[in-house]
Design an enzyme around this catalytic site. Structure first.
Site, PDB file in Angstrom:
ATOM      1  CE  LYS A  70      -0.785   6.011   7.540  1.00 16.40           C
ATOM      2  NZ  LYS A  70      -0.511   5.116   6.415  1.00 16.40           N
TER       3      LYS A  70
ATOM      4  CG  ASP B 273       5.582   3.659   1.784  1.00 19.09           C
ATOM      5  OD1 ASP B 273       5.627   4.361   2.816  1.00 19.09           O
ATOM      6  OD2 ASP B 273       4.562   3.537   1.086  1.00 19.09           O
TER       7      ASP B 273
ATOM      8  CG  PHE C  60      -1.839   1.237   1.215  1.00 22.79           C
ATOM      9  CD1 PHE C  60      -3.025   1.205   0.499  1.00 22.79           C
ATOM     10  CD2 PHE C  60      -1.498   2.405   1.878  1.00 22.79           C
ATOM     11  CE1 PHE C  60      -3.865   2.318   0.447  1.00 22.79           C
ATOM     12  CE2 PHE C  60      -2.335   3.525   1.835  1.00 22.79           C
ATOM     13  CZ  PHE C  60      -3.521   3.477   1.122  1.00 22.79           C
TER      14      PHE C  60
HETATM   15  C1  LIG Z   1      -0.780   5.418   4.959  1.00 19.06           C
HETATM   16  C2  LIG Z   1       0.264   4.998   4.010  1.00 19.06           C
HETATM   17  C3  LIG Z   1       0.510   5.724   2.833  1.00 19.06           C
HETATM   18  C4  LIG Z   1      -0.344   6.867   2.389  1.00 19.06           C
HETATM   19  O1  LIG Z   1      -0.258   7.956   3.243  1.00 19.06           O
HETATM   20  P1  LIG Z   1      -1.312   9.186   3.070  1.00 19.06           P
HETATM   21  O2  LIG Z   1      -0.795  10.210   4.038  1.00 19.06           O
HETATM   22  O3  LIG Z   1      -2.651   8.655   3.411  1.00 19.06           O
HETATM   23  O4  LIG Z   1      -1.215   9.634   1.663  1.00 19.06           O
HETATM   24  C5  LIG Z   1       1.558   5.315   2.034  1.00 19.06           C
HETATM   25  N1  LIG Z   1       2.323   4.274   2.368  1.00 19.06           N
HETATM   26  C6  LIG Z   1       2.119   3.556   3.504  1.00 19.06           C
HETATM   27  C7  LIG Z   1       3.023   2.417   3.824  1.00 19.06           C
HETATM   28  C8  LIG Z   1       1.074   3.896   4.346  1.00 19.06           C
HETATM   29  O5  LIG Z   1       0.847   3.166   5.445  1.00 19.06           O
END
Ligand SMILES: *Cc1c(COP(=O)(O)O)cnc(C)c1O
Length: 392
Positions: free
Chosen positions: A246, A217, A132
């Site tokens: 986050k 990521d 994701f």
């Molecule tokens: C939540 C998340 C995203 C997206 O972040 P947003 O601030 O909602 O755009 C991307 N990568 C990972 C691994 C995430 O958990």
């Protein structure tokens, strides 16, 4: 307003993109939040791995208040003290040399992809199945789950997906046009999926050997979540680029890209930008939040309370047949069930615990890193009660 009135107004005025739970929150402190009626909940979700220093941390609140009274936004045509201080702090706690600031996880992922393309002069990205990376179009194209993509095509070209955890599949997917491999060290939305032993190190070696970049990521795994400041440190693997968001700014919207000097220098003036990126307000919050993580030794807490939490969940696994697996690192934990976990999430909420469900059958625990062991005891106790109804 009461909860029913808020829900009715949401239905009338807000696009219905979220399958929200019937709960409106009013206040928080540490690892506890309160609803409109004053009922309290232990928060094991933390705004989805965002409120790492806890709700309404006085240091973060004070930093935001003070900064708001002076300067909220300037544009990136000018310098601010808050932004360079944050860049220095991030470089100090990470394996990287340079920072770029944006506003969300998806934006950090997309910027990382742009940086990798600019640096290598190549276009293709190898990403993982079940991953994701966010909801904007390129991040969605990088995401390895059809469920998020359905109805939004055409997706961006240039993304290949291979099974997470399979080094050979990555090796086979690499071509002359490959710019980078993009991976979550631990897959979060995919169900708290841990990397197999040696996998991330193997990816790093493979990328070095082939002259392509490794992008982590770390949007969900960052800022103490997995027991170290970043998962790259937990697994002792240095990526070329890290995408962050986050937990970065104590709950204010912010994202960042970190990279080595060599890679980060590929961005030249005019190449990439974000109007709101690295505003003095967001940076002041991030500086305060990072200092709280360091000053209150929340990395140790994440490791110690995380392994305490994991042992509690393992006890529950022994007692309840529907628990298939317990896994995670630090305070990023998952409990996989052999049933859909939506009802259990609802039962937990009714009994005063907020959690969520990842990938359908995995209860995800990503509480504020300030959660105390007594609160973990309470959560385990309530979870045990709830699970009893599902086991014969
Ligand atoms: C939540 C998340 C995203 C997206 O972040 P947003 O601030 O909602 O755009 C991307 N990568 C990972 C691994 C995430 O958990």
């Amino acid at each position: 307003m009461n909860t029913e009135e808020i829900m009715a107004m949401d239905k009338k005025y807000v696009m219905q993109t979220y399958g929200r739970q019937p709960l409106a929150l009013k206040k928080g402190s540490g690892a506890v939040v309160w609803d409109m009626d004053g009922k309290s909940y232990i928060d094991c979700l933390a705004g989805i791995a965002v409120n790492n220093v806890g709700h309404a941390h006085p240091k973060v609140a004070e930093a935001i208040c003070n900064q708001a009274k002076n300067l909220i936004h300037t544009s990136n045509l000018y310098y601010t003290e808050q932004q360079v201080e944050l860049a220095k702090l991030l470089v100090g706690v990470s394996p990287h040399d340079l920072a770029f600031f944006c506003n969300s996880g998806a934006e950090a992922v997309e910027g990382s992809i742009k940086l990798a393309r600019k640096h290598t002069g190549k276009g293709d990205i190898i990403a993982m199945e079940n991953s994701f990376h966010g909801r904007t179009l390129a991040a969605l194209s990088a995401t390895g789950q059809k469920i998020y993509q359905k109805g939004f095509g055409p997706l961006n070209p240039g993304f290949t997906h291979v099974p997470y955890g399979n080094l050979e599949a990555v090796q086979k997917a690499i071509t002359d046009e490959t710019a980078a491999v993009l991976v979550e060290a631990i897959q979060g939305e995919g169900g708290v999926v841990m990397p197999p032993e040696g996998y991330l190190k193997g990816l790093k070696e493979l990328c070095e050997e082939k002259g392509i970049l490794l992008i982590f990521d770390e949007v969900q795994t960052g800022f103490g979540r997995t027991g170290e400041m970043f998962a790259s440190q937990t697994f002792d693997v240095t990526p070329d680029i890290s995408a962050l968001a986050k937990g970065i700014a104590g709950g204010l919207p912010m994202g960042a890209i970190l990279a080595s000097k060599e890679v980060g220098s590929a961005f030249q003036p005019g190449d990439h930008a974000a109007t709101f990126g690295g505003s003095p307000l967001a940076c002041a919050a991030a500086n305060a939040s990072l200092n709280v993580i360091l000053d209150e030794d929340l990395l140790t807490k994440s490791k110690e309370n995380g392994s305490y939490f994991q042992s509690k969940l393992n006890f529950l696994k022994e007692d309840h047949g529907i628990v298939e697996d317990v896994r995670g690192s630090g305070l990023m934990l998952g409990m996989e069930l052999d049933v859909e976990c939506r009802d259990i999430v609802n039962n937990m909420r009714e009994k005063g615990v907020l959690i969520n469900c990842a990938a359908g059958k995995v209860l995800r625990f990503v509480p504020p890193l300030v959660i105390e062991n007594e609160q973990i005891d309470t959560v385990s106790c309530i979870l045990g009660d709830v699970l009893k109804n599902y086991s014969d």
